[in-house]
Design a protein around this motif. Structure first.
Motif, PDB file in Angstrom:
ATOM      1  N   ALA A   1       0.876  -0.949   0.174  1.00  0.00           N
ATOM      2  CA  ALA A   1      -0.398   0.410  -0.082  1.00  0.00           C
ATOM      3  C   ALA A   1       1.012   0.775  -0.187  1.00  0.00           C
ATOM      4  N   GLY A   2       1.384   1.325  -1.325  1.00  0.00           N
ATOM      5  CA  GLY A   2       2.139   2.738  -0.933  1.00  0.00           C
ATOM      6  C   GLY A   2       1.722   4.085  -0.271  1.00  0.00           C
ATOM      7  N   ILE A   3       0.582   4.223   0.151  1.00  0.00           N
ATOM      8  CA  ILE A   3       0.240   5.283   0.596  1.00  0.00           C
ATOM      9  C   ILE A   3       0.564   5.093   2.435  1.00  0.00           C
ATOM     10  N   ALA A   4       1.235   3.481   2.565  1.00  0.00           N
ATOM     11  CA  ALA A   4       2.518   3.866   3.704  1.00  0.00           C
ATOM     12  C   ALA A   4       3.029   4.517   4.455  1.00  0.00           C
ATOM     13  N   LEU A   5       4.138   4.998   3.039  1.00  0.00           N
ATOM     14  CA  LEU A   5       5.408   6.036   2.896  1.00  0.00           C
ATOM     15  C   LEU A   5       4.822   7.131   4.417  1.00  0.00           C
ATOM     16  N   GLU A   6       3.370   7.542   4.852  1.00  0.00           N
ATOM     17  CA  GLU A   6       2.789   8.373   5.617  1.00  0.00           C
ATOM     18  C   GLU A   6       3.300   7.898   6.892  1.00  0.00           C
ATOM     19  N   PHE A   7       3.605   6.913   6.854  1.00  0.00           N
ATOM     20  CA  PHE A   7       3.820   6.287   8.221  1.00  0.00           C
ATOM     21  C   PHE A   7       5.803   5.914   8.704  1.00  0.00           C
ATOM     22  N   ALA A   8       6.028   5.646   7.679  1.00  0.00           N
ATOM     23  CA  ALA A   8       7.507   5.864   7.820  1.00  0.00           C
ATOM     24  C   ALA A   8       8.196   7.101   8.282  1.00  0.00           C
ATOM     25  N   SER A   9       9.729   6.058   8.814  1.00  0.00           N
ATOM     26  CA  SER A   9      10.121   7.736   9.497  1.00  0.00           C
ATOM     27  C   SER A   9      10.525   8.449   8.211  1.00  0.00           C
ATOM     28  N   TRP A  10      10.837   9.989   8.846  1.00  0.00           N
ATOM     29  CA  TRP A  10      11.714  11.669   7.736  1.00  0.00           C
ATOM     30  C   TRP A  10      12.505  10.650   6.726  1.00  0.00           C
ATOM     31  N   GLY A  11      13.447   9.721   7.648  1.00  0.00           N
ATOM     32  CA  GLY A  11      14.808   9.599   7.073  1.00  0.00           C
ATOM     33  C   GLY A  11      14.394   8.771   5.697  1.00  0.00           C
ATOM     34  N   LEU A  12      13.418   7.525   5.836  1.00  0.00           N
ATOM     35  CA  LEU A  12      13.100   6.617   4.645  1.00  0.00           C
ATOM     36  C   LEU A  12      12.337   7.123   3.777  1.00  0.00           C
ATOM     37  N   ARG A  13      11.443   8.714   4.156  1.00  0.00           N
ATOM     38  CA  ARG A  13      10.541   9.917   3.332  1.00  0.00           C
ATOM     39  C   ARG A  13      11.239  10.226   2.632  1.00  0.00           C
ATOM     40  N   GLY A  14      12.502   9.973   2.515  1.00  0.00           N
ATOM     41  CA  GLY A  14      14.084  11.007   1.296  1.00  0.00           C
ATOM     42  C   GLY A  14      14.474   9.216   1.005  1.00  0.00           C
ATOM     43  N   ASP A  15      13.883   8.593   1.518  1.00  0.00           N
ATOM     44  CA  ASP A  15      15.099   7.395   0.894  1.00  0.00           C
ATOM     45  C   ASP A  15      14.455   7.433  -0.687  1.00  0.00           C
ATOM     46  N   ARG A  16      14.883   7.785  -2.125  1.00  0.00           N
ATOM     47  CA  ARG A  16      14.558   7.227  -3.209  1.00  0.00           C
ATOM     48  C   ARG A  16      14.157   5.543  -4.053  1.00  0.00           C
ATOM     49  N   GLU A  17      14.569   4.744  -3.906  1.00  0.00           N
ATOM     50  CA  GLU A  17      13.854   3.747  -4.076  1.00  0.00           C
ATOM     51  C   GLU A  17      12.344   3.473  -3.383  1.00  0.00           C
ATOM     52  N   ILE A  18      12.762   4.083  -2.023  1.00  0.00           N
ATOM     53  CA  ILE A  18      10.955   2.930  -1.144  1.00  0.00           C
ATOM     54  C   ILE A  18       9.924   4.325  -1.399  1.00  0.00           C
ATOM     55  N   VAL A  19      10.364   5.636  -1.746  1.00  0.00           N
ATOM     56  CA  VAL A  19       9.645   6.505  -2.284  1.00  0.00           C
ATOM     57  C   VAL A  19       8.913   6.528  -4.478  1.00  0.00           C
ATOM     58  N   LEU A  20       9.875   5.942  -4.365  1.00  0.00           N
ATOM     59  CA  LEU A  20       9.523   5.500  -6.212  1.00  0.00           C
ATOM     60  C   LEU A  20       8.301   4.248  -5.833  1.00  0.00           C
ATOM     61  N   ALA A  21       9.335   2.951  -5.049  1.00  0.00           N
ATOM     62  CA  ALA A  21       8.318   1.646  -4.601  1.00  0.00           C
ATOM     63  C   ALA A  21       6.947   2.473  -4.204  1.00  0.00           C
ATOM     64  N   ALA A  22       6.935   3.076  -3.156  1.00  0.00           N
ATOM     65  CA  ALA A  22       4.964   3.938  -2.847  1.00  0.00           C
ATOM     66  C   ALA A  22       4.344   4.407  -4.160  1.00  0.00           C
TER      67      ALA A  22
END
Length: 347
Positions: free
Chosen positions: A198-219
């Motif tokens: 569920a890409g929208i789960a990015l909302e609940f990731a730590s601030w650092g991971l919300r700046g991780d390009r690979e994770i954001v692309l997947a989201a």
């Protein structure tokens, strides 16, 4: 049929037995005496467990009758006598048929590990009805989240910090990342699993991971709207935004960096995905024939946002009304009277 005849019919055991074997709920019409008949009630609940509600109080407290009822339909537990709702044997039989009926069991049964284990194996959501120490039982919680990750919120605090438990939960329901311990919201593997589901789960990731390009692309590949939760530098990353727009066109104008909202290729992609996004394009792009054509082919009503010059373009308006006849109302006045366009619009 005379009322006395009907009353006599429902007081006839042979007649009632024949009826309830076909439709158990017809027990409701039986005489008071027959609703207290063990033989009649057993036949009724075997056909439809919910017929238990029409049985006498004595039979709603009868172990054999209640077991037959809940095995046929677990919801019948709510109609069982108080003593039966406190029976682990009855509770186990009921939740094996419908895990959520754990709610109707006594507090003691809802705190019974074995009963709850059976309940969550049938329906993970049953964990929300568990009491006592059960929400802190690792095996029970693992069984529950593997079936319904959303119940992570009902697990004991310690288990919401258990990596295996949380990983199992987010694989099933990404948004339950919200209920994970803060340190696990910063765990790259867990967050990748969550946003992949569920890409929208990015909302609940730590601030650092919300700046991780690979994770954001997947989201954003899973849910374009996840772009709103990415750090600003990634909302200005053209590749990231392009992936988001391909999934949800409107995010270009809602969450992307201002400079990218003027990028013709990105706007074109947005139009292909959501023609109505033309509303948010610059005046220059609203006058771009190729771009507006993509918009009206996706949604004819996007003609409303085209430049005045394009609203007078017959070829463009024809494409719009082919997609949605009501789009003709946004064409220039001369084209609104064009016979061919009118005929196309009313098809």
């Amino acid at each position: 049929m005379d009322c006395d005849v009907v009353e006599q019919m429902w007081a006839d055991q042979d007649v009632v037995l024949k009826r309830v074997r076909k439709a158990g709920l017809l027990l409701a019409h039986a005489s008071t005496y027959l609703r207290g008949s063990r033989e009649v009630v057993l036949e009724a609940v075997r056909q439809n467990g919910l017929a238990l509600m029409h049985a006498s109080a004595e039979l709603r407290a009868d172990l054999e009758v209640v077991l037959e009822a809940v095995r046929q339909n677990g919801v019948a537990l709510r109609h069982a006598g108080v003593g039966m709702r406190g029976s682990t044997e009855v509770g186990k039989a009921a939740v094996q048929q419908n895990g959520l009926v754990l709610l109707h069991a006594s507090d003691e049964v809802r705190a019974d590990r074995e009963v709850v284990l059976h309940a969550v194996r049938q329906n993970g959501l049953a964990l929300q009805h568990a009491l006592g120490e059960v929400p802190a039982d690792r095996e029970v919680v693992l069984e529950a989240v593997r079936r319904s990750g959303a119940v992570l919120q009902y697990a004991a605090v310690a288990l919401r910090g258990d990596r295996e438990v949380v990983l199992a939960a987010v694989r099933q329901h990404g948004r339950c990342l919200q209920h994970a311990a803060p340190e696990l919201q910063g765990d790259g593997e867990i967050v990748r699993e969550a946003v992949g589901q569920a890409g929208i789960a990015l909302e609940f990731a730590s601030w650092g991971l919300r700046g991780d390009r690979e994770i954001v692309l997947a989201a954003v590949r899973q849910a374009g709207g996840a772009l709103q939760h990415a750090q600003d530098e990634l909302a200005a990353d053209r590749e990231v935004v392009l992936e988001a727009v391909r999934q949800k066109g409107s995010v270009l104008f809602d969450y992307a960096a201002a400079e990218l909202r003027r990028d013709r290729e990105l706007v074109l992609e947005a139009m292909r995905q959501n023609g109505m996004a033309l509303n948010y394009a610059s005046d220059q792009l609203k006058a771009d024939l190729e771009l507006v054509l993509e918009a009206v082919q996706q949604n004819g009503m996007a003609l409303d946002y085209a430049s005045d010059a394009l609203k007078a373009d017959r070829v463009l308006v024809l494409e719009a009304v082919r997609q949605n006849g009501m789009a003709l109302s946004y064409a220039s006045d001369p084209l609104k009277a064009d016979r061919e366009l009118v005929l196309e619009a009313v098809r």
